[in-house]
Design an enzyme around this catalytic site. Structure first.
Site, PDB file in Angstrom:
ATOM      1  N   ASP A  35     -46.382  76.279  18.549  1.00  0.00           N
ATOM      2  CA  ASP A  35     -45.236  76.359  17.647  1.00  0.00           C
ATOM      3  C   ASP A  35     -44.474  77.669  17.862  1.00  0.00           C
ATOM      4  O   ASP A  35     -45.071  78.680  18.247  1.00  0.00           O
ATOM      5  CB  ASP A  35     -45.749  76.276  16.197  1.00  0.00           C
ATOM      6  CG  ASP A  35     -44.640  75.915  15.224  1.00  0.00           C
ATOM      7  OD1 ASP A  35     -43.530  75.566  15.676  1.00  0.00           O
ATOM      8  OD2 ASP A  35     -44.883  75.985  14.005  1.00  0.00           O
ATOM      9  N   GLY A  38     -38.550  77.517  19.204  1.00  0.00           N
ATOM     10  CA  GLY A  38     -37.184  77.633  18.692  1.00  0.00           C
ATOM     11  C   GLY A  38     -36.903  79.052  18.218  1.00  0.00           C
ATOM     12  O   GLY A  38     -35.852  79.631  18.538  1.00  0.00           O
ATOM     13  N   ARG A  39     -37.846  79.617  17.442  1.00  0.00           N
ATOM     14  CA  ARG A  39     -37.647  80.972  16.917  1.00  0.00           C
ATOM     15  C   ARG A  39     -37.619  82.006  18.036  1.00  0.00           C
ATOM     16  O   ARG A  39     -36.890  82.982  17.997  1.00  0.00           O
ATOM     17  CB  ARG A  39     -38.750  81.301  15.896  1.00  0.00           C
ATOM     18  CG  ARG A  39     -38.418  80.785  14.505  1.00  0.00           C
ATOM     19  CD  ARG A  39     -39.634  80.708  13.645  1.00  0.00           C
ATOM     20  NE  ARG A  39     -40.469  79.562  14.004  1.00  0.00           N
ATOM     21  CZ  ARG A  39     -41.693  79.366  13.533  1.00  0.00           C
ATOM     22  NH1 ARG A  39     -42.229  80.249  12.727  1.00  0.00           N
ATOM     23  NH2 ARG A  39     -42.372  78.286  13.886  1.00  0.00           N
ATOM     24  N   ASN A  83     -41.388  64.544  15.712  1.00  0.00           N
ATOM     25  CA  ASN A  83     -40.407  65.211  16.577  1.00  0.00           C
ATOM     26  C   ASN A  83     -39.269  64.275  17.026  1.00  0.00           C
ATOM     27  O   ASN A  83     -38.228  64.745  17.486  1.00  0.00           O
ATOM     28  CB  ASN A  83     -41.073  65.829  17.812  1.00  0.00           C
ATOM     29  CG  ASN A  83     -41.866  67.086  17.512  1.00  0.00           C
ATOM     30  OD1 ASN A  83     -42.803  67.440  18.220  1.00  0.00           O
ATOM     31  ND2 ASN A  83     -41.500  67.796  16.453  1.00  0.00           N
ATOM     32  N   ARG A  86     -35.760  65.029  15.744  1.00  0.00           N
ATOM     33  CA  ARG A  86     -34.933  66.151  16.235  1.00  0.00           C
ATOM     34  C   ARG A  86     -33.643  65.621  16.869  1.00  0.00           C
ATOM     35  O   ARG A  86     -33.563  64.445  17.236  1.00  0.00           O
ATOM     36  CB  ARG A  86     -35.726  66.951  17.272  1.00  0.00           C
ATOM     37  CG  ARG A  86     -36.893  67.657  16.613  1.00  0.00           C
ATOM     38  CD  ARG A  86     -37.495  68.708  17.496  1.00  0.00           C
ATOM     39  NE  ARG A  86     -38.511  69.404  16.741  1.00  0.00           N
ATOM     40  CZ  ARG A  86     -38.970  70.613  17.017  1.00  0.00           C
ATOM     41  NH1 ARG A  86     -38.521  71.259  18.060  1.00  0.00           N
ATOM     42  NH2 ARG A  86     -39.887  71.182  16.272  1.00  0.00           N
ATOM     43  N   ARG A 209     -50.416  75.251   8.906  1.00  0.00           N
ATOM     44  CA  ARG A 209     -50.484  73.812   8.619  1.00  0.00           C
ATOM     45  C   ARG A 209     -51.174  73.092   9.755  1.00  0.00           C
ATOM     46  O   ARG A 209     -51.151  73.543  10.898  1.00  0.00           O
ATOM     47  CB  ARG A 209     -49.062  73.221   8.530  1.00  0.00           C
ATOM     48  CG  ARG A 209     -48.285  73.570   7.322  1.00  0.00           C
ATOM     49  CD  ARG A 209     -46.977  72.751   7.320  1.00  0.00           C
ATOM     50  NE  ARG A 209     -46.102  73.117   8.437  1.00  0.00           N
ATOM     51  CZ  ARG A 209     -45.267  74.144   8.426  1.00  0.00           C
ATOM     52  NH1 ARG A 209     -45.194  74.917   7.380  1.00  0.00           N
ATOM     53  NH2 ARG A 209     -44.506  74.402   9.471  1.00  0.00           N
TER      54      ARG A 209
HETATM   55  C1  FPP Z   1     -42.699  73.610  18.730  1.00  0.00           C
HETATM   56  O1  FPP Z   1     -41.766  74.668  18.643  1.00  0.00           O
HETATM   57  C2  FPP Z   1     -42.792  73.097  20.101  1.00  0.00           C
HETATM   58  C3  FPP Z   1     -42.520  71.829  20.487  1.00  0.00           C
HETATM   59  C4  FPP Z   1     -42.126  70.765  19.537  1.00  0.00           C
HETATM   60  C5  FPP Z   1     -42.562  71.406  21.893  1.00  0.00           C
HETATM   61  C6  FPP Z   1     -43.645  71.975  22.735  1.00  0.00           C
HETATM   62  C7  FPP Z   1     -43.272  71.784  24.160  1.00  0.00           C
HETATM   63  C8  FPP Z   1     -43.520  72.653  25.165  1.00  0.00           C
HETATM   64  C9  FPP Z   1     -44.290  73.886  24.969  1.00  0.00           C
HETATM   65  C10 FPP Z   1     -43.020  72.408  26.552  1.00  0.00           C
HETATM   66  C11 FPP Z   1     -43.512  71.199  27.265  1.00  0.00           C
HETATM   67  C12 FPP Z   1     -44.959  70.928  27.115  1.00  0.00           C
HETATM   68  C13 FPP Z   1     -45.756  70.436  28.100  1.00  0.00           C
HETATM   69  C14 FPP Z   1     -47.175  70.111  27.842  1.00  0.00           C
HETATM   70  C15 FPP Z   1     -45.250  70.177  29.438  1.00  0.00           C
HETATM   71  P1  FPP Z   1     -40.505  74.497  17.718  1.00  0.00           P
HETATM   72  O2  FPP Z   1     -39.376  73.968  18.509  1.00  0.00           O
HETATM   73  O3  FPP Z   1     -40.843  73.671  16.518  1.00  0.00           O
HETATM   74  O4  FPP Z   1     -40.251  75.988  17.297  1.00  0.00           O
HETATM   75  P2  FPP Z   1     -39.659  76.522  15.919  1.00  0.00           P
HETATM   76  O5  FPP Z   1     -40.641  76.125  14.849  1.00  0.00           O
HETATM   77  O6  FPP Z   1     -39.600  77.994  16.127  1.00  0.00           O
HETATM   78  O7  FPP Z   1     -38.316  75.891  15.728  1.00  0.00           O
END
Ligand code: FPP
Length: 268
Positions: A35, A38-39, A83, A86, A209
């Site tokens: 996680d 985005g941040r 997801n 999104r 969480r």
């Molecule tokens: C959560 O961060 C991350 C994801 C929903 C995607 C994870 C994907 C990758 C790390 C890249 C591809 C993965 C593989 C296995 C090839 P967020 O976007 O929710 O971050 P935020 O909470 O800061 O907005």
């Protein structure tokens, strides 16, 4: 909850942290809620996808480090059922990223003897991604140093519902009776049946969480929650998580066992 004194461990170099690791007490199965992509991007005035791209580099580094250290199974939460809500552009770019990862990593996975698997509902992914998933799963089927499982279109409740449906189908066909139904039978109907019990669940970015991840499997797992955002979670943060795990006295509901809990010493 963690009792790790991170300020003490932070004084060690990454290689010193590695020497502190007790290879006889490694978690067999580690899972990660990745996680904070985005941040990470936002704090740099970059588009969210830049955070996912950087997060993919963390995936590479953590996979390689787990394999080197001797972790048997690593499960990564890459895309949840939720997801899909999104924006379509972000979903599209995440799918492209996943396809790119599969294309670029196949040789490395084979070289490192890592078996690749997915859990969730991969059939809901765009066809080119699904084709690559199938290709990499097939090519690495006989690899046996580590299992890398990527959760895609995954939900823990959905997994339990799928297991219940499959059990009821077998009940109707007569291959399962009510007396057969116990925890080990349920385990056998889950997506994770081929994996060892979950020992350690890591979540990055300061959130506390479970987010519908491995709901059944998390029952006795140790939790390592870190403020580090996923794109910054590399080999060093993995070692800190493993050392944190090794400070825990895993009692599984029993009373404390003298000598089982281990502490991390101060730097010499
Ligand atoms: C959560 O961060 C991350 C994801 C929903 C995607 C994870 C994907 C990758 C790390 C890249 C591809 C993965 C593989 C296995 C090839 P967020 O976007 O929710 O971050 P935020 O909470 O800061 O907005």
């Amino acid at each position: 909850m963690s009792t790790l004194d991170i300020t003490v461990l932070d004084q060690y170099s990454t290689e010193e942290l590695l020497t502190r690791l007790d290879h006889g007490r490694l978690p067999r199965h580690v899972a990660v809620i990745m996680d904070g992509n985005g941040r990470w991007a936002k704090s740099r005035y970059m588009p969210r996808i830049a955070g996912h791209y950087e997060g993919m580099k963390s995936v590479r580094e953590v996979v390689t480090a787990c394999r080197e250290i001797g972790i048997q199974a690593l499960t990564l939460y890459a895309f949840s059922q939720e997801n899909w809500k999104r924006p379509p552009e972000e979903i599209g770019l995440l799918m492209k990223l996943m396809e790119g990862y599969l294309k670029s990593e196949l040789d490395l996975l084979l070289e490192q003897d890592i078996r690749f698997m997915t859990i969730g509902r991969p059939e809901l992914l765009p066809k080119p991604v699904l084709q690559w998933i199938e290709k990499v799963e097939t090519a690495t089927r006989d690899c046996n140093k580590m299992i890398l499982t990527v959760a895609v279109s995954y939900g823990g409740r959905g997994e339990i519902v799928d297991a219940m449906r499959a059990i009821l189908e077998d009940y109707q066909q007569g291959s399962v009776t009510i007396q057969d139904i116990d925890e080990s039978l349920v385990d056998r109907y889950l997506y994770t049946t081929a994996l060892p019990d979950l020992d350690l669940l890591i979540r990055t970015s300061g959130e506390a969480r479970i987010s519908n991840f491995l709901l059944w499997q998390v029952a006795y797992a140790e939790l390592h929650l870190t403020k580090t955002l996923w794109p910054d979670f590399r080999r060093r943060e993995l070692l800190l998580a493993l050392l944190d795990y090794q400070t825990r006295d895993r009692r599984f509901g029993r009373t404390p066992q003298p000598g089982l809990a281990q502490t991390i010493g101060k730097p010499s």
